[in-house]
Write an enzyme that holds these catalytic residues in place. Structure first.
Site, PDB file in Angstrom:
ATOM      1  N   GLN A 157       0.828  -1.199   0.000  1.00  0.00           N
ATOM      2  CA  GLN A 157       0.000   0.000   0.000  1.00  0.00           C
ATOM      3  C   GLN A 157       0.866   1.255   0.000  1.00  0.00           C
ATOM      4  O   GLN A 157       1.914   1.301   0.630  1.00  0.00           O
ATOM      5  CB  GLN A 157      -0.882  -0.029   1.254  1.00  0.00           C
ATOM      6  CG  GLN A 157      -2.036   0.919   1.226  1.00  0.00           C
ATOM      7  CD  GLN A 157      -3.011   0.615   2.347  1.00  0.00           C
ATOM      8  OE1 GLN A 157      -3.116  -0.518   2.793  1.00  0.00           O
ATOM      9  NE2 GLN A 157      -3.728   1.618   2.809  1.00  0.00           N
ATOM     10  N   SER A 171       4.298  -6.355   2.929  1.00  0.00           N
ATOM     11  CA  SER A 171       2.989  -6.189   3.552  1.00  0.00           C
ATOM     12  C   SER A 171       1.908  -6.782   2.643  1.00  0.00           C
ATOM     13  O   SER A 171       1.886  -7.987   2.400  1.00  0.00           O
ATOM     14  CB  SER A 171       2.738  -4.713   3.871  1.00  0.00           C
ATOM     15  OG  SER A 171       1.572  -4.565   4.638  1.00  0.00           O
ATOM     16  N   LEU A 172       1.007  -5.958   2.125  1.00  0.00           N
ATOM     17  CA  LEU A 172      -0.014  -6.418   1.192  1.00  0.00           C
ATOM     18  C   LEU A 172       0.593  -7.244   0.057  1.00  0.00           C
ATOM     19  O   LEU A 172       0.006  -8.234  -0.401  1.00  0.00           O
ATOM     20  CB  LEU A 172      -0.744  -5.199   0.624  1.00  0.00           C
ATOM     21  CG  LEU A 172      -1.592  -5.424  -0.625  1.00  0.00           C
ATOM     22  CD1 LEU A 172      -2.775  -6.297  -0.293  1.00  0.00           C
ATOM     23  CD2 LEU A 172      -2.018  -4.096  -1.215  1.00  0.00           C
ATOM     24  N   ARG A 204      -9.182  -7.945   4.401  1.00  0.00           N
ATOM     25  CA  ARG A 204      -8.012  -7.397   5.102  1.00  0.00           C
ATOM     26  C   ARG A 204      -8.037  -5.867   5.070  1.00  0.00           C
ATOM     27  O   ARG A 204      -7.809  -5.200   6.082  1.00  0.00           O
ATOM     28  CB  ARG A 204      -6.728  -7.926   4.453  1.00  0.00           C
ATOM     29  CG  ARG A 204      -5.416  -7.466   5.106  1.00  0.00           C
ATOM     30  CD  ARG A 204      -4.251  -8.046   4.316  1.00  0.00           C
ATOM     31  NE  ARG A 204      -2.938  -7.810   4.926  1.00  0.00           N
ATOM     32  CZ  ARG A 204      -2.169  -6.758   4.690  1.00  0.00           C
ATOM     33  NH1 ARG A 204      -2.589  -5.808   3.869  1.00  0.00           N
ATOM     34  NH2 ARG A 204      -0.986  -6.645   5.280  1.00  0.00           N
ATOM     35  N   HIS A 213       0.725  -2.478  11.107  1.00  0.00           N
ATOM     36  CA  HIS A 213       1.850  -3.278  11.610  1.00  0.00           C
ATOM     37  C   HIS A 213       2.257  -2.862  13.027  1.00  0.00           C
ATOM     38  O   HIS A 213       3.432  -2.831  13.367  1.00  0.00           O
ATOM     39  CB  HIS A 213       3.030  -3.231  10.631  1.00  0.00           C
ATOM     40  CG  HIS A 213       2.662  -3.767   9.286  1.00  0.00           C
ATOM     41  ND1 HIS A 213       2.359  -5.099   9.083  1.00  0.00           N
ATOM     42  CD2 HIS A 213       2.490  -3.157   8.084  1.00  0.00           C
ATOM     43  CE1 HIS A 213       2.035  -5.271   7.809  1.00  0.00           C
ATOM     44  NE2 HIS A 213       2.099  -4.112   7.191  1.00  0.00           N
ATOM     45  N   GLN A 218       1.160 -10.995  10.514  1.00  0.00           N
ATOM     46  CA  GLN A 218       1.761  -9.944   9.689  1.00  0.00           C
ATOM     47  C   GLN A 218       1.042  -8.607   9.840  1.00  0.00           C
ATOM     48  O   GLN A 218       1.653  -7.547   9.801  1.00  0.00           O
ATOM     49  CB  GLN A 218       1.749 -10.400   8.219  1.00  0.00           C
ATOM     50  CG  GLN A 218       2.519  -9.506   7.272  1.00  0.00           C
ATOM     51  CD  GLN A 218       1.653  -9.065   6.109  1.00  0.00           C
ATOM     52  OE1 GLN A 218       0.580  -8.500   6.303  1.00  0.00           O
ATOM     53  NE2 GLN A 218       2.123  -9.319   4.906  1.00  0.00           N
TER      54      GLN A 218
END
Length: 305
Positions: free
Chosen positions: A11, A90-91, A115, A197, A246
């Site tokens: 992102q 991440s994503l 998510r 996070h 995560q």
């Protein structure tokens, strides 16, 4: 010959028009957009290609980036460019899972749509924050954060000299002052919709776990690296728990890239919008080859790999 790793950004890389040339010119890429739209009940073409406010809202950003990355991946695979290993930030880890055969694209769409919603809504607006810390060693940042009251932690180990912190607004603000006094060149507040996070998103991770329980985890066809551990995932039964954690744990991108280089990766191909990950890799190791696939003309680079 060295190994090739595909990298998928997360992102923040999104922009209106991303992936449009692939959609218009390459059938397998167009099919990816149509598949995602059908699975999640959104018009992904409109979301990615037409001016709108939604693209920068987390619950829409995440599915949009996943769709573009897989559309580009399919185009690369169609011309015979293959990876030995996959990694995402991440994503982007979900795109890596699709590339490694662990998740079907349809299941990845289903999970990523939820998510984005859970991460967007977990912490009320204005209560959390994230900041980029430039020019300070990760160990020094960890030591400083240990002395800050409230909930603040490292969210992203991006590359040497660039770390992102996340947590309560007050704790992140206080940490910025402490880190500046400790020698950080700059501490830059990020324009994000939540403290991603960080432990504040544990509820979102737990909710995501229930969605993950509804999808099939396939055998790991190609190695991929988990953000949570910065190591290869060897057992498919670990995948769901790693993806759940995560959401509220540090993304260890720098550690992952160093591990991959030690394992013989010498070519990194970033697939998706922007060149963020390529910039990180060049700061981690200058003697590796780095390519980007963002536009259709980029496919012409691959006589060089």
């Amino acid at each position: 010959m060295g190994k090739i790793a595909f990298m998928f950004p997360g992102q923040g890389a999104q922009y209106i028009g991303m992936g449009k040339d692939f959609y218009e010119q390459i059938a397998v890429s167009k099919n990816a957009f149509q598949t995602a739209s059908k699975v999640v009940g959104l018009d992904l073409e409109k979301l990615c290609f037409e001016e709108n406010e939604e693209l920068n809202i987390t619950e829409y950003t995440q599915i949009a980036i996943l769709t573009v990355e897989i559309a580009l991946l399919y185009a690369l695979e169609e011309i015979g460019v293959k990876s030995d290993i996959n990694i995402g930030l991440s994503l982007g880890e979900y795109s890596a899972l699709v590339a490694s055969g662990v998740l079907s694209f349809e299941d990845a769409c289903k999970v990523v749509r939820q998510r984005g919603i859970y991460m967007e809504k977990e912490v009320p607006a204005g209560q959390g924050a994230m900041s980029a810390v430039l020019g300070l060693d990760a160990n020094m940042i960890e030591d400083c954060l240990a002395n800050v009251e409230g909930n603040v932690q490292i969210a992203n180990y991006n590359c040497p000299g660039q770390i992102v912190i996340s947590g309560d607004l007050m704790a992140v603000t206080d940490a910025g002052k402490v880190l500046t006094q400790a020698g950080a060149r700059r501490v830059i507040p990020l324009n994000v919709s939540g403290p991603f996070h960080s432990q504040l998103l544990k509820g979102a991770g737990d909710k995501l776990g229930t969605v993950l329980d509804t999808v099939t985890i396939n055998d790991i066809r190609l190695p991929y690296v988990a953000n949570y551990t910065a190591q290869y995932v060897k057992d498919k039964n670990d995948v769901k728990e790693l993806l759940k954690k995560q959401v509220y744990s540090s993304v260890k991108f720098e550690q992952s890239i160093k591990m991959l280089i030690e394992d013989g990766v010498d070519t990194f191909i970033e697939i998706g919008p922007g060149k963020t990950l390529s910039g990180f890799v060049k700061k981690i190791a200058r003697d590796v080859k780095v390519f980007n696939v963002e536009k259709v003309e980029d496919l012409g680079l691959f006589g060089k790999v």
